[in-house]
Scaffold this active site. Structure first.
Site, PDB file in Angstrom:
ATOM      1  N   SER A  89      -3.700  23.851 -46.511  1.00 44.55           N
ATOM      2  CA  SER A  89      -3.948  25.294 -46.586  1.00 44.55           C
ATOM      3  C   SER A  89      -3.112  26.165 -45.642  1.00 44.55           C
ATOM      4  N   THR A 137      -6.061  31.174 -54.132  1.00 44.40           N
ATOM      5  CA  THR A 137      -5.714  32.175 -53.118  1.00 44.40           C
ATOM      6  C   THR A 137      -4.991  33.370 -53.729  1.00 44.40           C
ATOM      7  N   ASP A 138      -5.051  34.510 -53.018  1.00 38.75           N
ATOM      8  CA  ASP A 138      -4.300  35.692 -53.466  1.00 38.75           C
ATOM      9  C   ASP A 138      -2.791  35.504 -53.282  1.00 38.75           C
ATOM     10  N   GLU A 139      -2.388  34.486 -52.486  1.00 38.40           N
ATOM     11  CA  GLU A 139      -0.957  34.320 -52.191  1.00 38.40           C
ATOM     12  C   GLU A 139      -0.147  33.945 -53.428  1.00 38.40           C
ATOM     13  N   TYR A 186       3.391  26.593 -49.851  1.00 40.12           N
ATOM     14  CA  TYR A 186       1.922  26.569 -50.005  1.00 40.12           C
ATOM     15  C   TYR A 186       1.515  27.333 -51.261  1.00 40.12           C
ATOM     16  N   SER A 189       2.492  25.727 -54.489  1.00 39.57           N
ATOM     17  CA  SER A 189       1.664  24.569 -54.868  1.00 39.57           C
ATOM     18  C   SER A 189       0.299  25.025 -55.388  1.00 39.57           C
ATOM     19  N   LYS A 190      -0.255  26.081 -54.795  1.00 36.25           N
ATOM     20  CA  LYS A 190      -1.549  26.588 -55.289  1.00 36.25           C
ATOM     21  C   LYS A 190      -1.362  27.192 -56.688  1.00 36.25           C
ATOM     22  N   ASN A 216      -9.757  34.646 -45.370  1.00 39.09           N
ATOM     23  CA  ASN A 216     -11.120  34.495 -44.845  1.00 39.09           C
ATOM     24  C   ASN A 216     -11.095  34.404 -43.325  1.00 39.09           C
ATOM     25  N   LEU A 226      -4.601  32.495 -37.653  1.00 44.68           N
ATOM     26  CA  LEU A 226      -4.453  33.614 -36.707  1.00 44.68           C
ATOM     27  C   LEU A 226      -5.688  33.880 -35.832  1.00 44.68           C
ATOM     28  N   ASP A 316      10.018  35.530 -36.683  1.00 45.60           N
ATOM     29  CA  ASP A 316       9.139  35.715 -37.828  1.00 45.60           C
ATOM     30  C   ASP A 316       9.007  34.426 -38.646  1.00 45.60           C
ATOM     31  N   GLY A 319      10.297  33.799 -44.905  1.00 51.36           N
ATOM     32  CA  GLY A 319       9.761  34.325 -46.168  1.00 51.36           C
ATOM     33  C   GLY A 319       8.409  34.997 -46.017  1.00 51.36           C
TER      34      GLY A 319
HETATM   35  P1  NAD Z   1      -8.988  23.881 -44.607  1.00 49.18           P
HETATM   36  O1  NAD Z   1      -7.583  23.472 -44.341  1.00 49.18           O
HETATM   37  O2  NAD Z   1      -9.833  24.386 -43.484  1.00 49.18           O
HETATM   38  O3  NAD Z   1      -9.789  22.653 -45.266  1.00 49.18           O
HETATM   39  C1  NAD Z   1      -9.221  21.842 -46.256  1.00 49.18           C
HETATM   40  C2  NAD Z   1     -10.103  20.608 -46.417  1.00 49.18           C
HETATM   41  O4  NAD Z   1      -9.533  19.813 -47.460  1.00 49.18           O
HETATM   42  C3  NAD Z   1     -10.180  19.719 -45.177  1.00 49.18           C
HETATM   43  O5  NAD Z   1     -11.513  19.337 -44.939  1.00 49.18           O
HETATM   44  C4  NAD Z   1      -9.308  18.522 -45.525  1.00 49.18           C
HETATM   45  O6  NAD Z   1      -9.724  17.316 -44.891  1.00 49.18           O
HETATM   46  C5  NAD Z   1      -9.499  18.441 -47.023  1.00 49.18           C
HETATM   47  N1  NAD Z   1      -8.367  17.776 -47.688  1.00 49.18           N
HETATM   48  C6  NAD Z   1      -7.035  18.044 -47.526  1.00 49.18           C
HETATM   49  N2  NAD Z   1      -6.308  17.193 -48.275  1.00 49.18           N
HETATM   50  C7  NAD Z   1      -7.191  16.402 -48.940  1.00 49.18           C
HETATM   51  C8  NAD Z   1      -7.044  15.330 -49.874  1.00 49.18           C
HETATM   52  N3  NAD Z   1      -5.826  14.897 -50.271  1.00 49.18           N
HETATM   53  N4  NAD Z   1      -8.164  14.744 -50.364  1.00 49.18           N
HETATM   54  C9  NAD Z   1      -9.386  15.165 -49.980  1.00 49.18           C
HETATM   55  N5  NAD Z   1      -9.593  16.148 -49.071  1.00 49.18           N
HETATM   56  C10 NAD Z   1      -8.500  16.755 -48.560  1.00 49.18           C
HETATM   57  O7  NAD Z   1      -8.898  24.934 -45.781  1.00 49.18           O
HETATM   58  P2  NAD Z   1      -9.731  26.281 -46.046  1.00 49.18           P
HETATM   59  O8  NAD Z   1      -9.120  27.376 -45.293  1.00 49.18           O
HETATM   60  O9  NAD Z   1     -11.180  25.984 -45.895  1.00 49.18           O
HETATM   61  O10 NAD Z   1      -9.389  26.508 -47.585  1.00 49.18           O
HETATM   62  C11 NAD Z   1     -10.161  25.857 -48.595  1.00 49.18           C
HETATM   63  C12 NAD Z   1      -9.619  26.238 -49.963  1.00 49.18           C
HETATM   64  O11 NAD Z   1      -9.698  27.642 -50.130  1.00 49.18           O
HETATM   65  C13 NAD Z   1      -8.147  25.870 -50.173  1.00 49.18           C
HETATM   66  O12 NAD Z   1      -7.991  25.443 -51.508  1.00 49.18           O
HETATM   67  C14 NAD Z   1      -7.394  27.171 -49.941  1.00 49.18           C
HETATM   68  O13 NAD Z   1      -6.197  27.196 -50.685  1.00 49.18           O
HETATM   69  C15 NAD Z   1      -8.405  28.175 -50.450  1.00 49.18           C
HETATM   70  N6  NAD Z   1      -8.345  29.522 -49.826  1.00 49.18           N
HETATM   71  C16 NAD Z   1      -8.377  29.655 -48.463  1.00 49.18           C
HETATM   72  C17 NAD Z   1      -8.377  30.941 -47.896  1.00 49.18           C
HETATM   73  C18 NAD Z   1      -8.431  31.144 -46.399  1.00 49.18           C
HETATM   74  O14 NAD Z   1      -8.289  32.278 -45.943  1.00 49.18           O
HETATM   75  N7  NAD Z   1      -8.666  30.122 -45.592  1.00 49.18           N
HETATM   76  C19 NAD Z   1      -8.337  32.060 -48.723  1.00 49.18           C
HETATM   77  C20 NAD Z   1      -8.287  31.877 -50.117  1.00 49.18           C
HETATM   78  C21 NAD Z   1      -8.316  30.604 -50.652  1.00 49.18           C
HETATM   79  O1  DAU Z   2      -4.459  35.080 -48.286  1.00 42.74           O
HETATM   80  C1  DAU Z   2      -5.198  33.893 -48.314  1.00 42.74           C
HETATM   81  C2  DAU Z   2      -4.541  32.873 -47.414  1.00 42.74           C
HETATM   82  O2  DAU Z   2      -4.809  33.281 -46.083  1.00 42.74           O
HETATM   83  C3  DAU Z   2      -5.034  31.448 -47.646  1.00 42.74           C
HETATM   84  O3  DAU Z   2      -4.691  31.057 -48.939  1.00 42.74           O
HETATM   85  C4  DAU Z   2      -4.424  30.484 -46.630  1.00 42.74           C
HETATM   86  O4  DAU Z   2      -4.962  29.196 -46.802  1.00 42.74           O
HETATM   87  C5  DAU Z   2      -4.755  30.999 -45.247  1.00 42.74           C
HETATM   88  O5  DAU Z   2      -4.132  30.177 -44.282  1.00 42.74           O
HETATM   89  C6  DAU Z   2      -4.294  32.448 -45.071  1.00 42.74           C
HETATM   90  O6  DAU Z   2      -2.844  32.527 -45.053  1.00 42.74           O
HETATM   91  P1  DAU Z   2      -2.061  33.451 -43.990  1.00 42.74           P
HETATM   92  O7  DAU Z   2      -0.699  32.911 -43.843  1.00 42.74           O
HETATM   93  O8  DAU Z   2      -2.217  34.886 -44.323  1.00 42.74           O
HETATM   94  O9  DAU Z   2      -2.978  33.157 -42.666  1.00 42.74           O
HETATM   95  P2  DAU Z   2      -2.586  32.880 -41.147  1.00 42.74           P
HETATM   96  O10 DAU Z   2      -3.859  32.896 -40.362  1.00 42.74           O
HETATM   97  O11 DAU Z   2      -1.690  31.716 -40.982  1.00 42.74           O
HETATM   98  O12 DAU Z   2      -1.740  34.189 -40.756  1.00 42.74           O
HETATM   99  C7  DAU Z   2      -2.272  35.486 -40.894  1.00 42.74           C
HETATM  100  C8  DAU Z   2      -1.161  36.462 -40.525  1.00 42.74           C
HETATM  101  O13 DAU Z   2      -0.885  36.344 -39.122  1.00 42.74           O
HETATM  102  C9  DAU Z   2       0.160  36.183 -41.228  1.00 42.74           C
HETATM  103  O14 DAU Z   2       0.799  37.417 -41.531  1.00 42.74           O
HETATM  104  C10 DAU Z   2       0.985  35.418 -40.194  1.00 42.74           C
HETATM  105  C11 DAU Z   2       0.484  35.979 -38.879  1.00 42.74           C
HETATM  106  N1  DAU Z   2       0.469  35.015 -37.738  1.00 42.74           N
HETATM  107  C12 DAU Z   2      -0.161  33.820 -37.920  1.00 42.74           C
HETATM  108  C13 DAU Z   2      -0.199  32.903 -36.899  1.00 42.74           C
HETATM  109  C14 DAU Z   2      -0.889  31.568 -37.099  1.00 42.74           C
HETATM  110  C15 DAU Z   2       1.049  35.358 -36.529  1.00 42.74           C
HETATM  111  O15 DAU Z   2       1.596  36.476 -36.368  1.00 42.74           O
HETATM  112  N2  DAU Z   2       1.005  34.442 -35.511  1.00 42.74           N
HETATM  113  C16 DAU Z   2       0.403  33.204 -35.647  1.00 42.74           C
HETATM  114  O16 DAU Z   2       0.417  32.415 -34.675  1.00 42.74           O
END
Ligand code: NAD
Ligand code: DAU
Length: 380
Positions: A89, A137-139, A186, A189-190, A216, A226, A316, A319
Site C-alpha cells: 500500500s 484507492t482514489d489514486e 502502486y 497495480s491497484k 485514511n 505521513l 520530492d 511522479g
Molecule cells: P496496510 O499496508 O496497512 O495493510 C496491508 C495488509 O495486507 C497487511 O496486514 C499485510 O500483511 C497484508 N498483505 C500484504 N501482502 C499480502 C499478501 N500477499 N497476502 C496476504 N496479506 C498481505 O494497508 P492499508 O493502508 O490498511 O490499506 C488496505 C487496503 O485499502 C489496500 O488495498 C489499499 O490499497 C486500500 N486503500 C488504502 C487507503 C489508505 O489511505 N491507507 C486509502 C484507500 C484505499
Molecule cells: O489516496 C489514497 C492513498 O493514500 C492510499 O491508496 C495509499 O495506500 C496510502 O498510502 C495513501 O497514499 P499517499 O501517497 O497519499 O500517502 P502518504 O501518507 O505516503 O503521503 C501523503 C502525502 O504526504 C503525499 O503527498 C506525500 C507526502 N509525504 C509523505 C511522507 C511519507 C511527505 O511529504 N513526507 C513523507 O515522509
C-alpha cells in the site's frame, strides 16, 4: 456453532483491515470472520488484541497469491463473502520495488478471484448470496489540477450552505466515471486489480463491488505514512521530511468512517457498481503538518508550535501526484453515508491515540523497520 455467513477479510492485520475486522466481529456475532493475512512488514496482530479471543473470529496466515491454499479454505469454511484489502500500500515502496506490487496487488487479487469463481460455481446455488468486495484507492484516477493554489480558508470545509460541495483547490473532483490514469507503480497495480475484479463480473457474472477511497488516517496506521510518521518524529524531535514544497493536496477521511462505508456497501451496495468514498476534506500537506505539530506540542505540554523548525524540505517523491479530491455524492445519496467526524476532531483523536500507544509504536519502529527507514531517506 453454526454461523449465518462466513466472510474472509484479507489484509485484516493491516491498518484499515484491522478496523474492518473489529467492526464485523463486534457487530455481527452471527457471522464467522476469517482474517486472512500474510503478515508482511505492515501486518500486525497486535492491532486486533481486543477481539482475538472472540468465538466468531479466526486468523489464517496465508499469502493471497497461494491459489491452492485459498481454494481449500473456501471449501473448508464455505466462504460466501470476501472483503479484499490485502495489498502492498505504500507509494514510496512501489517506486523502489514495483515487482512486489504487481505480484501481490495484481496476481494476488486474480488468484482470489479465480479460487472464489471455481468454488462458488461448483455450488448448486452458484453465485446467489455471494459477494466479492474489492477495496481500492482514489489514486487509480491519477492526479487533479491545482487551479486555486491558495484554496479556501481553514478549516477547509468544502460543503457549501446549499448542501452542494465545492472543491477547495481546483475545479474538479474524481467521480466514479473518471477515466483511470494511474501514475505510480502502486496505483498502476491497484488499477489493474480493479479491472480484473470488474472483468470477473462482466465475464462470469461474479457479484463484485469496487470502492475507491481517499487517504485514511487514524489509529493503527503503519508509521511510514505521513500522519503517524510525523507524530512519532515530532515526539522524538526528529526531522519531518516534507516532500518538495509540501503543496500537494490530499483528501483525508477518518478510518472508522471508511469502515462504516465498507459495512454499508458490503450489505446494501448494488452488485457491479463502483462507489467513491471520501470526506470532501482537502488539505495541503504543509497545512496538515502544521496542525499535527501544534496538536502534538499541546498534548505533550510543549509550547504550541515550538516544533515547527523540525520541518525539513527534502527531494520530492518521483511522479508525485499534485492533488486528489473525491466526490462521494453517489454513496451519500444512494446509501445515506456521511463522514461522522470533522477533521480537527479526527486529528485530535488520532494524535492522542498515538501518544497513548507508544509501546505499539516502539515495537514497530525498532529493529528491521529502523534500517528500512534510514535507507529510504538516505538519498533525500
Ligand atoms: P496496510 O499496508 O496497512 O495493510 C496491508 C495488509 O495486507 C497487511 O496486514 C499485510 O500483511 C497484508 N498483505 C500484504 N501482502 C499480502 C499478501 N500477499 N497476502 C496476504 N496479506 C498481505 O494497508 P492499508 O493502508 O490498511 O490499506 C488496505 C487496503 O485499502 C489496500 O488495498 C489499499 O490499497 C486500500 N486503500 C488504502 C487507503 C489508505 O489511505 N491507507 C486509502 C484507500 C484505499
Ligand atoms: O489516496 C489514497 C492513498 O493514500 C492510499 O491508496 C495509499 O495506500 C496510502 O498510502 C495513501 O497514499 P499517499 O501517497 O497519499 O500517502 P502518504 O501518507 O505516503 O503521503 C501523503 C502525502 O504526504 C503525499 O503527498 C506525500 C507526502 N509525504 C509523505 C511522507 C511519507 C511527505 O511529504 N513526507 C513523507 O515522509
Amino acid at each position: 456453532m453454526k454461523f449465518k455467513r462466513t466472510i474472509v477479510i484479507t489484509g485484516g492485520a493491516g491498518f484499515i483491515g484491522s478496523h474492518v475486522v473489529r467492526l464485523f466481529v463486534n457487530k455481527y456475532p452471527e457471522y464467522k470472520i476469517i482474517n486472512l493475512d500474510k503478515l508482511t512488514y505492515a501486518g500486525n496482530l497486535a492491532n486486533l488484541k481486543d477481539i482475538e479471543d472472540r468465538p466468531n473470529y479466526r486468523f489464517v496466515k496465508m499469502d493471497i497469491c497461494d491459489f491452492d491454499a485459498f481454494y481449500q479454505l473456501m471449501q473448508d469454511e464455505h466462504v460466501d463473502g470476501i472483503i479484499h484489502l490485502a495489498a502492498e500500500s505504500h507509494v514510496d515502496r512501489s517506486i523502489k520495488d514495483p515487482f512486489t506490487f504487481a505480484r501481490t496487488n495484481v496476481m494476488g487479487t486474480l488468484s482470489l478471484l479465480q479460487a472464489a469463481k471455481l468454488y462458488w460455481e461448483s455450488l448448486p446455488e452458484g453465485y446467489d448470496g455471494k459477494r466479492f468486495y474489492h477495496i481500492s484507492t482514489d489514486e487509480v484516477y491519477g492526479a487533479l489540477e491545482m487551479n486555486h493554489p491558495e484554496g479556501i480558508e481553514p478549516p477547509f470545509t468544502t460543503k457549501a450552505s446549499s448542501g452542494a460541495h465545492h472543491a477547495a483547490y481546483g475545479d474538479d473532483f474524481f467521480y466514479e466515471t473518471t477515466k483511470y490514469n494511474p501514475h505510480s507503480p502502486y496505483s498502476a497495480s491497484k488499477a489493474s486489480s480493479d479491472h480484473f475484479v470488474r472483468a470477473f463480473h462482466d465475464t462470469y457474472g461474479m457479484p463484485t463491488i469496487v470502492t475507491n477511497c481517499s487517504n485514511n488516517y487514524g489509529p493503527y496506521q503503519f508509521p511510514e505514512k505521513l500522519i503517524p510518521l510525523f507524530i512519532n518524529n515530532i515526539r522524538h524531535r526528529k526531522p519531518l521530511p516534507v516532500y518538495g514544497k509540501g503543496e500537494n493536496v490530499r483528501d483525508w477521511l477518518y478510518v472508522e468512517d471508511h469502515t462504516r462505508a465498507i459495512d454499508l456497501i458490503f450489505h446494501q451496495g448494488t452488485v457491479a457498481e463502483t462507489y467513491n468514498i471520501g470526506g470532501f476534506n482537502e488539505w495541503k500537506n504543509i497545512d496538515i503538518i502544521k496542525v499535527v505539530i501544534q496538536t502534538v506540542d499541546r498534548l505533550l505540554g510543549r509550547t504550541e508550535g515550538e516544533d515547527m523548525d523540525l520541518i525539513t524540505h527534502v527531494t520530492d517523491r518521483l511522479g508525485h501526484d499534485a492533488r486528489y479530491a473525491i466526490d462521494s455524492s453517489k454513496l451519500q445519496k444512494e446509501l445515506g453515508w456521511e463522514p461522522s467526524l470533522q477533521f480537527e476532531e479526527g486529528i485530535e483523536k488520532t494524535v492522542r491515540w498515538y501518544l497513548d500507544h507508544q509501546e505499539w509504536m516502539d515495537n514497530i519502529t525498532s529493529g528491521e523497520y529502523e534500517k528500512y527507514y534510514e535507507s529510504m531517506y538516505a538519498g533525500r
